[in-house]
Structures are given as C-alpha cells and as structure tokens.
Design a protein around this motif. Sequence first.
Motif, PDB file in Angstrom:
ATOM      1  N   ALA A  40      40.860  40.139  39.559  1.00  0.00           N
ATOM      2  CA  ALA A  40      39.559  40.656  39.122  1.00  0.00           C
ATOM      3  C   ALA A  40      38.518  40.501  40.231  1.00  0.00           C
ATOM      4  O   ALA A  40      37.726  41.418  40.490  1.00  0.00           O
ATOM      5  N   PHE A  41      38.506  39.349  40.869  1.00  0.00           N
ATOM      6  CA  PHE A  41      37.593  39.147  42.002  1.00  0.00           C
ATOM      7  C   PHE A  41      37.893  40.166  43.101  1.00  0.00           C
ATOM      8  O   PHE A  41      36.981  40.754  43.694  1.00  0.00           O
ATOM      9  N   SER A  42      39.173  40.378  43.376  1.00  0.00           N
ATOM     10  CA  SER A  42      39.575  41.336  44.410  1.00  0.00           C
ATOM     11  C   SER A  42      39.121  42.748  44.062  1.00  0.00           C
ATOM     12  O   SER A  42      38.688  43.511  44.938  1.00  0.00           O
ATOM     13  N   GLU A  43      39.219  43.091  42.780  1.00  0.00           N
ATOM     14  CA  GLU A  43      38.793  44.418  42.310  1.00  0.00           C
ATOM     15  C   GLU A  43      37.308  44.638  42.603  1.00  0.00           C
ATOM     16  O   GLU A  43      36.900  45.687  43.121  1.00  0.00           O
ATOM     17  N   LEU A  44      36.491  43.649  42.265  1.00  0.00           N
ATOM     18  CA  LEU A  44      35.053  43.777  42.502  1.00  0.00           C
ATOM     19  C   LEU A  44      34.744  43.897  43.993  1.00  0.00           C
ATOM     20  O   LEU A  44      33.944  44.743  44.414  1.00  0.00           O
ATOM     21  N   GLU A  45      35.394  43.059  44.786  1.00  0.00           N
ATOM     22  CA  GLU A  45      35.126  43.060  46.225  1.00  0.00           C
ATOM     23  C   GLU A  45      35.566  44.369  46.874  1.00  0.00           C
ATOM     24  O   GLU A  45      34.893  44.886  47.771  1.00  0.00           O
ATOM     25  N   SER A  46      36.676  44.934  46.402  1.00  0.00           N
ATOM     26  CA  SER A  46      37.158  46.185  46.977  1.00  0.00           C
ATOM     27  C   SER A  46      36.217  47.351  46.674  1.00  0.00           C
ATOM     28  O   SER A  46      36.182  48.347  47.413  1.00  0.00           O
ATOM     29  N   GLY A  48      32.889  46.810  46.269  1.00  0.00           N
ATOM     30  CA  GLY A  48      31.550  46.430  46.712  1.00  0.00           C
ATOM     31  C   GLY A  48      30.610  46.050  45.587  1.00  0.00           C
ATOM     32  O   GLY A  48      29.388  46.205  45.688  1.00  0.00           O
ATOM     33  N   LEU A  49      31.164  45.514  44.485  1.00  0.00           N
ATOM     34  CA  LEU A  49      30.353  45.138  43.336  1.00  0.00           C
ATOM     35  C   LEU A  49      30.047  43.644  43.326  1.00  0.00           C
ATOM     36  O   LEU A  49      30.862  42.825  43.757  1.00  0.00           O
ATOM     37  N   GLU A  50      28.895  43.301  42.802  1.00  0.00           N
ATOM     38  CA  GLU A  50      28.501  41.909  42.629  1.00  0.00           C
ATOM     39  C   GLU A  50      28.791  41.460  41.200  1.00  0.00           C
ATOM     40  O   GLU A  50      28.913  42.287  40.293  1.00  0.00           O
ATOM     41  N   LEU A  51      28.872  40.149  40.996  1.00  0.00           N
ATOM     42  CA  LEU A  51      28.951  39.623  39.630  1.00  0.00           C
ATOM     43  C   LEU A  51      27.610  39.883  38.954  1.00  0.00           C
ATOM     44  O   LEU A  51      26.558  39.529  39.499  1.00  0.00           O
ATOM     45  N   PHE A  52      27.645  40.500  37.776  1.00  0.00           N
ATOM     46  CA  PHE A  52      26.414  40.920  37.123  1.00  0.00           C
ATOM     47  C   PHE A  52      25.601  39.729  36.612  1.00  0.00           C
ATOM     48  O   PHE A  52      24.390  39.647  36.850  1.00  0.00           O
ATOM     49  N   ARG A  53      26.262  38.818  35.899  1.00  0.00           N
ATOM     50  CA  ARG A  53      25.556  37.646  35.368  1.00  0.00           C
ATOM     51  C   ARG A  53      26.433  36.403  35.549  1.00  0.00           C
ATOM     52  O   ARG A  53      27.029  35.901  34.600  1.00  0.00           O
ATOM     53  N   LYS A  54      26.461  35.917  36.775  1.00  0.00           N
ATOM     54  CA  LYS A  54      27.345  34.796  37.115  1.00  0.00           C
ATOM     55  C   LYS A  54      26.979  33.509  36.368  1.00  0.00           C
ATOM     56  O   LYS A  54      27.829  32.639  36.178  1.00  0.00           O
ATOM     57  N   GLY A 143      41.043  36.956  23.855  1.00  0.00           N
ATOM     58  CA  GLY A 143      41.604  37.051  25.189  1.00  0.00           C
ATOM     59  C   GLY A 143      41.523  38.476  25.714  1.00  0.00           C
ATOM     60  O   GLY A 143      41.559  39.435  24.943  1.00  0.00           O
ATOM     61  N   ILE A 144      41.422  38.609  27.048  1.00  0.00           N
ATOM     62  CA  ILE A 144      41.350  39.924  27.677  1.00  0.00           C
ATOM     63  C   ILE A 144      42.296  39.984  28.877  1.00  0.00           C
ATOM     64  O   ILE A 144      42.698  38.961  29.414  1.00  0.00           O
ATOM     65  N   GLY A 145      42.626  41.198  29.294  1.00  0.00           N
ATOM     66  CA  GLY A 145      43.485  41.396  30.447  1.00  0.00           C
ATOM     67  C   GLY A 145      42.697  41.334  31.743  1.00  0.00           C
ATOM     68  O   GLY A 145      41.464  41.318  31.746  1.00  0.00           O
ATOM     69  N   THR A 146      43.420  41.323  32.863  1.00  0.00           N
ATOM     70  CA  THR A 146      42.782  41.155  34.160  1.00  0.00           C
ATOM     71  C   THR A 146      41.785  42.269  34.474  1.00  0.00           C
ATOM     72  O   THR A 146      40.708  42.012  35.018  1.00  0.00           O
ATOM     73  N   SER A 147      42.110  43.513  34.123  1.00  0.00           N
ATOM     74  CA  SER A 147      41.167  44.605  34.385  1.00  0.00           C
ATOM     75  C   SER A 147      39.895  44.429  33.563  1.00  0.00           C
ATOM     76  O   SER A 147      38.794  44.782  34.009  1.00  0.00           O
ATOM     77  N   GLN A 148      40.029  43.861  32.371  1.00  0.00           N
ATOM     78  CA  GLN A 148      38.853  43.599  31.540  1.00  0.00           C
ATOM     79  C   GLN A 148      38.044  42.417  32.074  1.00  0.00           C
ATOM     80  O   GLN A 148      36.820  42.377  31.939  1.00  0.00           O
ATOM     81  N   VAL A 149      38.734  41.438  32.684  1.00  0.00           N
ATOM     82  CA  VAL A 149      38.033  40.334  33.340  1.00  0.00           C
ATOM     83  C   VAL A 149      37.081  40.908  34.397  1.00  0.00           C
ATOM     84  O   VAL A 149      35.912  40.523  34.490  1.00  0.00           O
ATOM     85  N   ALA A 150      37.573  41.862  35.173  1.00  0.00           N
ATOM     86  CA  ALA A 150      36.742  42.513  36.194  1.00  0.00           C
ATOM     87  C   ALA A 150      35.595  43.278  35.548  1.00  0.00           C
ATOM     88  O   ALA A 150      34.466  43.291  36.063  1.00  0.00           O
ATOM     89  N   GLN A 151      35.876  43.921  34.416  1.00  0.00           N
ATOM     90  CA  GLN A 151      34.852  44.694  33.707  1.00  0.00           C
ATOM     91  C   GLN A 151      33.694  43.802  33.262  1.00  0.00           C
ATOM     92  O   GLN A 151      32.521  44.160  33.420  1.00  0.00           O
ATOM     93  N   VAL A 152      34.030  42.633  32.734  1.00  0.00           N
ATOM     94  CA  VAL A 152      32.989  41.700  32.295  1.00  0.00           C
ATOM     95  C   VAL A 152      32.246  41.132  33.499  1.00  0.00           C
ATOM     96  O   VAL A 152      31.012  40.976  33.479  1.00  0.00           O
ATOM     97  N   MET A 153      32.968  40.822  34.569  1.00  0.00           N
ATOM     98  CA  MET A 153      32.314  40.336  35.786  1.00  0.00           C
ATOM     99  C   MET A 153      31.261  41.324  36.286  1.00  0.00           C
ATOM    100  O   MET A 153      30.174  40.944  36.722  1.00  0.00           O
ATOM    101  N   ALA A 154      31.583  42.611  36.199  1.00  0.00           N
ATOM    102  CA  ALA A 154      30.716  43.644  36.764  1.00  0.00           C
ATOM    103  C   ALA A 154      29.589  44.064  35.832  1.00  0.00           C
ATOM    104  O   ALA A 154      28.534  44.518  36.306  1.00  0.00           O
ATOM    105  N   SER A 155      29.788  43.923  34.505  1.00  0.00           N
ATOM    106  CA  SER A 155      28.811  44.484  33.573  1.00  0.00           C
ATOM    107  C   SER A 155      28.385  43.563  32.438  1.00  0.00           C
ATOM    108  O   SER A 155      27.435  43.875  31.714  1.00  0.00           O
TER     109      SER A 155
END
Length: 464
Positions: A40-46, A48-54, A143-155
């Motif tokens: 998920a972290f790799s997805e955001l970095e690839s 160019g997205l930041e964590l929305f609400r870290k 529970g959520i999948g890895t792509s959803q982990v990235a989705q929450v990180m971003a939004s």
Amino acid sequence: MAKTLFDKVWDAHVVKSLEGGIDVLYIDRHLIHEVTSPQAFSELESRGLELFRKDQMVATPDHNVPTKDQHLPIQEELSKHQVDTLLANCARHNVTLYGLGHPFQGIVHVIGPELGITLPGRTMVCGDSHTSTHGAFGAIAFGIGTSQVAQVMASQCLLQSKPKTMRITIDGELNKGVYAKDIILYIISKLTAAGGTGYFVEYAGSAIRSLSMEARMTICNMSIEMGARGGMIAPDETTFEYVKGREFSPKGAEWDKAMEYWNTLYSDEGATFDKEYNFPAADIEPMITYGTNPGMGIKITANIPDRLAEAGEESFQKSLKYMGFEAGESLLGKPIDYVFIGSCTNSRIEDLRIVADYVKGKRKAENVNAMIVPGSKQVEKQAKAEGIDKVLAEAGFELREPGCSACLGMNEDKVPAGSYCVSTSNRNFEGRQGPGARTLLASPLVAAVTAIEGKIVDISKHLN
C-alpha cells in the motif's frame, strides 16, 4: 424510523451515496501492521500521493515478530524484512509506530482497545480480517485488502456496499466453566462457517451484557469465522468504564460530549434486522473443534457428528482424515502435544488470569509443550505485576513476549507436522499453525486444563 446500531454508525459515516448501492464511507481510525501495508505504501509512492490523514493511523509489528529475545535483531529473513520495511515506511511518512520494545507494542487488535484508540461509534479498518474485534465497543470495524489499505491511506474513505444486518440474542445465565470463546464457537457450530456471509452481526441479550469488555472482544473477533463482515455489541456502562482514563480516550469536556453520542448507540425498539437468531445460554457448554474450520465444533463431552449436513461428505471426510479423527468418536482422552494460549482472540490479561487461577499449584503434563503469548507489552507488564509469570513458570508454562505467534505460523512459533495443539486462537485450517499441524480451538480454561491433564477431558470434573 427505528434504526439498528449498525445503521446508526454506518449512516453517520456516509460521505456520499453512489449509484449501484455503493457508499463512500469515512474511516475514523486506520490500524496497520507489517504484512499488508508495504504494498500500500508502495502504491501511494508510485503515484506520488501523500497520506491524507496520517494522524488517524497507528502502526505496530505483530504477525512476524519473534516472541523470544525481542531486544535482539530478528533472525528469520522474511520476518526481518517485513518488520524493517514497516519501520522505514512509518519513519518516511511520519506515521505513529509502536515498534518492538515500545511499551505500547503488541497485537494490533489488542493495543487499539487498551490504548483507547478504539471507541464507540467509530469506523475502524485494518488489513487483517480480525479487525471485527473492535466491534465489541459499538464500532463498525472490519478487515480490508491491501488495495483498500492504500485507498484509506490516500483518502481516509472506502467504497463499500452496505451489508445486511443480523442479530444474535443469547439470554440467560451461563453455565460454570463457560467463557466467551465457548459462546462464539457454539454460535458458529450452529450457523456454520458460512452462516454469516453478507451480514454485519449484532450480539445482544442478557448473557452478552453480562460479559466483560475482554470477553466481548473475543466474540466479535470471531464473527469473521462464520463469514460475517463484522460483529458489534451496543456500548453500555461496562464499555464506558473500560474506556475511561485510557491513554487516548477523551478527557474532560470531550468525554462528556462523547458520552452524549455514545448513549445513543443502541438498536431502537422495533428496528428491523434482515435475520435473527435466539439461543439460550443454558445450552452452551465448554466447546472444542474437531475439524478444519471453526464451524466444526462440539461440546467437549459430545461425539464428533456422523456427518456435517452443510458440508459435502467428501469435504467432511477429508477434514477428519487430516485431523486423524473418525466420525462418531469422542475426543475425550485424546492426548495433546501442544497448548497455545494467545492470539488477538484470547491473549488479554483476563485470559491469562483464567489460566493462572487454574494452574496455580499444579504442573503441566510431561507430554505437553505449553506456550503463553501475551497480546501486548502492557498485558505482559500487568501479568508480571500480578505474579502471573511466576505462577505459569512454576506450572511449567512458558510465558513469551507479545506477538501473533503460533496463531498463524508466519513466525518462528510453529506446531510440528502431525502434532495436536489445543489453541485459544481463531482458526483451525489445515496448516494454520504450521505445515501439517492439527489445531483444536478452545477457551483459555479448556486449554489450561488440557495442558495439566495432557489430554482432552471433561473440564466440568476439574472445576472447584
């Protein structure tokens, strides 16, 4: 219009409803660990997205960590890589991390409640199926999948279809020696491992209300094991007393404001559920599983059924063959090789107290390897403060350091092939605790009695 508890919390978090029955659901807290976050972290970095609400994220390593010598470098290569990656990602993105050695480190579903991160009325997610644990507080947690982990990180949001609702009511007084693990294994044995598919479950009734918060967490934890999306219990005075004063719980005026909201979190009279079940508490006895899914459970004094109606005969026979059991036989007297007390299901201080109370002054059987893994550094600290560590040591039990441990065999703690393990964890799939391992799920009390006796016994004969 009368609403269920689930409807109240869900509806309060819908940012927008889309066509096709999809909601944009706001997520209050996001818990991460070392297994499902790297991609998920790799997805955001690839992108160019930041964590929305870290500030709404909390990380801790738990699945892969060793439970011995945690002050030393991790020896197992994959485990070390995953934990190191989590540390690096959290440092790079400035995410709160409770790493090995930190006083707040532990299994993610244990530390959330004990730190006051888990609160009534919240939405919570984690890349781990047993996130349903947090529903014990009247939260919507899943529970959520890895792509959803990235989705929450971003939004800080997820696209979700609203599940159907189910209420399971258990009224009456529980029998002696019956604990939360017995309740949920009983429910799953009745509904099957797929009986909750598509539903979010609310547990209700006098027997549920009589339980401690730690016991309620055990029940909600295993909601996923009957296929449910999650489980919930309406918050009450037991909940509020548990939450009050914890590290990140509201304080002062914020507490009063929170209580106003929390006191509205219950299913209204006349609220409609898509499905309802009612079970008498008096029918529940100490339970144990005999097969390779959590629905294959029986009262410890009962015989293995001749067949399982909802499973194909071939599947049923395959499961028994793996376990080395036969249809119609009793498990009483079966020798056991390992006892594991731990996991996000049963590794809290209450669980350790149950075990210590029983084994005090006794000694484990020579044929049993008995391992206890606390769910967090705080649980470990409390156990030592109460002298539980000494009681366990004198009984021949090994108290280790916090982690998921032998629940899932992703670390060094594995059960050898062919060995039988009575485990307080949540899953008994083939190879779950190690290739070829045979797992029998049970409560901490049943596990403790088994360790002392060296075999499966009718525990009612061993209670004062």
